[in-house]
Scaffold this motif. Structure first.
Motif, PDB file in Angstrom:
ATOM      1  N   ARG A  76      32.949  73.525  35.854  1.00  0.00           N
ATOM      2  CA  ARG A  76      31.523  73.809  35.776  1.00  0.00           C
ATOM      3  C   ARG A  76      31.431  75.466  35.376  1.00  0.00           C
ATOM      4  N   ASP A 131      32.042  59.891  42.772  1.00  0.00           N
ATOM      5  CA  ASP A 131      31.233  59.212  43.808  1.00  0.00           C
ATOM      6  C   ASP A 131      30.250  58.302  44.126  1.00  0.00           C
ATOM      7  N   GLY A 174      33.323  61.881  48.432  1.00  0.00           N
ATOM      8  CA  GLY A 174      32.446  61.611  47.842  1.00  0.00           C
ATOM      9  C   GLY A 174      31.027  62.344  47.882  1.00  0.00           C
ATOM     10  N   GLU A 227      33.973  62.731  53.442  1.00  0.00           N
ATOM     11  CA  GLU A 227      34.063  64.528  52.786  1.00  0.00           C
ATOM     12  C   GLU A 227      32.419  64.571  53.398  1.00  0.00           C
ATOM     13  N   HIS A 254      42.774  65.022  46.743  1.00  0.00           N
ATOM     14  CA  HIS A 254      41.807  64.710  44.886  1.00  0.00           C
ATOM     15  C   HIS A 254      43.303  63.318  43.904  1.00  0.00           C
ATOM     16  N   ARG A 257      41.203  61.319  43.000  1.00  0.00           N
ATOM     17  CA  ARG A 257      40.184  61.937  40.932  1.00  0.00           C
ATOM     18  C   ARG A 257      41.219  61.376  40.306  1.00  0.00           C
TER      19      ARG A 257
HETATM   20  O1  F6P Z   1      32.345  64.865  42.549  1.00  0.00           O
HETATM   21  C1  F6P Z   1      33.695  64.235  42.406  1.00  0.00           C
HETATM   22  C2  F6P Z   1      34.360  65.665  43.229  1.00  0.00           C
HETATM   23  O2  F6P Z   1      35.523  64.845  44.163  1.00  0.00           O
HETATM   24  C3  F6P Z   1      33.505  64.817  44.894  1.00  0.00           C
HETATM   25  O3  F6P Z   1      33.945  64.224  45.930  1.00  0.00           O
HETATM   26  C4  F6P Z   1      33.925  66.424  46.124  1.00  0.00           C
HETATM   27  O4  F6P Z   1      33.215  66.521  46.648  1.00  0.00           O
HETATM   28  C5  F6P Z   1      34.204  67.052  44.685  1.00  0.00           C
HETATM   29  O5  F6P Z   1      34.183  66.389  43.366  1.00  0.00           O
HETATM   30  C6  F6P Z   1      35.725  68.011  44.403  1.00  0.00           C
HETATM   31  O6  F6P Z   1      35.027  69.271  43.417  1.00  0.00           O
HETATM   32  P1  F6P Z   1      36.325  70.216  43.138  1.00  0.00           P
HETATM   33  O7  F6P Z   1      37.558  69.544  42.766  1.00  0.00           O
HETATM   34  O8  F6P Z   1      35.793  71.124  41.874  1.00  0.00           O
HETATM   35  O9  F6P Z   1      37.035  70.586  45.161  1.00  0.00           O
END
Ligand code: F6P
Ligand code: ADP
Length: 324
Positions: A76, A131, A174, A227, A254, A257
């Motif tokens: 980011r 998401d 999400g 979430e 996580h 992901r």
């Molecule tokens: O956008 C994907 C996501 O996993 C969301 O579900 C969650 O709110 C966010 O990213 C978490 O972000 P990070 O990995 O920066 O904590």
């Protein structure tokens, strides 16, 4: 006259999602097969601004279609939100001979692509987020895999919840959207599914539901929470106090992901990657690839970012009917 594209850049931006590698592979292979050069922009917009750019060949993307995460890394980057950062990002593209950029990410990443386009670099976005919160499309890369991962995790929690005759609150990701929660609520046969789009701060209905199911003889209870509502531990405490049923909260986190992408994520990500390249070859810019009403298509990014999305009301009301 449409700008002729000779070299494209590809990047992943924002949160990673399983299937992003399949999309990168498709972009690289489709572009090479059309006679274009391809550059990998590593670490999203941060990497672009730092000129972390590599040449990509057929072998750069071998053995990745099945892998989670993103070989290009992601980030980011606040500087990209500023007009100076956006102008410099376009200058970096020009310096490296990049005429068009494929950005794999979410709405935020598409805003960056929109700005690059305004600064003279052709862009196309590919929806990549677990998401499913991108309004113009019914499919986003990673949602299917994340739902399957969360579903399997909830199955496991159910085993122990059933053994101890407990209530389990399970929180899924999400961001502000409840799509993952809704799909898991249905696929895990939950007692109750909590989604931010329908949440009214009233937890009495959940408590009543649990008590009524217990009276009917149910020995354990599964509540899927999103979430975007959060507070799962607090809610567990409240349910335990009010019902007398031992209650635990599990925040899956996580692991949702990661992991190897599902078949659907691999196939759709591949299709979207190839389509993104075709869109750039046509000379279009400021576009986003989508899947709508059974077809792959593309929208103007400005139009796409103005669309809104709700959770599927039919699925949501069905959860109520099926958990009586
Ligand atoms: O956008 C994907 C996501 O996993 C969301 O579900 C969650 O709110 C966010 O990213 C978490 O972000 P990070 O990995 O920066 O904590
Ligand atoms: P996602 O793409 O998953 O929605 P973010 O919202 O974190 O994730 O956005 C990813 C990146 O996109 C940001 O870190 C930033 O570099 C860029 N971005 C987000 N919003 C804008 C914006 N309004 N203008 C330019 N770039 C933006």
């Amino acid at each position: 006259m449409a700008k002729e594209i000779k070299t494209i850049g590809v990047m992943t931006s924002g949160g990673d999602a399983p299937g992003m590698n399949a999309a990168i592979r498709a972009v690289v292979r489709a572009a090479l097969s059309s006679g274009l050069q391809v550059k990998g922009i590593r670490r999203g917009y941060a990497g672009l601004l730092e000129e972390d750019i590599i040449d990509m060949h057929t072998m750069s993307v071998t053995d990745i279609v099945q892998r989670g995460g993103t070989i290009l890394f992601t980030s980011r980057c606040d500087e990209m939100r500023t007009p100076e950062g956006q102008k410099r990002a376009a200058e970096v593209c020009r310096k490296h001979g990049i005429d068009g950029v494929v950005v794999i990410g979410g709405d935020g990443s598409f805003r960056g692509a929109q700005k690059l386009s305004e600064n003279g670099i052709n862009t196309v976005g590919i929806p990549g987020t677990i998401d499913l919160d991108i309004a113009c499309t019914e499919y986003t890369i990673g949602f299917d895999t994340a739902c399957n991962t969360a579903m399997e995790a909830i199955d496991k929690v159910r085993d122990t919840s059933a053994s101890h005759e407990r209530c389990s609150i399970i929180e899924v990701m999400g961001r502000t959207a409840g799509h993952i929660a809704l799909w898991c609520g249905i696929s895990n046969g939950s007692e109750y599914v909590m989604v931010p789009e329908r949440y009214d701060n009233d937890e009495e209905e959940i408590i009543e539901k649990i008590l009524s199911k217990r009276r009917k003889g149910k020995k354990h209870h599964i509540v899927v929470n999103a979430e975007g509502i959060g507070r799962s531990h607090e809610l567990a405490k409240k349910i335990e106090e009010r019902t007398g049923i031992e209650t635990r909260a599990t925040v899956i986190g996580h692991i949702q992901r990661g992991g190897n992408p599902s078949c659907r994520d691999r196939v759709y990500a591949s299709a979207m990657g190839a389509l993104a390249v075709d869109i750039l070859i046509e000379g279009k810019t400021n576009r986003v690839v989508a899947f709508k009403e059974g077809k792959f298509c593309d929208y103007d990014i400005d139009e796409a970012l103005n669309m809104t999305k709700d959770i599927d009301e039919l699925l949501y009301s069905m959860t109520r009917r099926l958990s009586r």
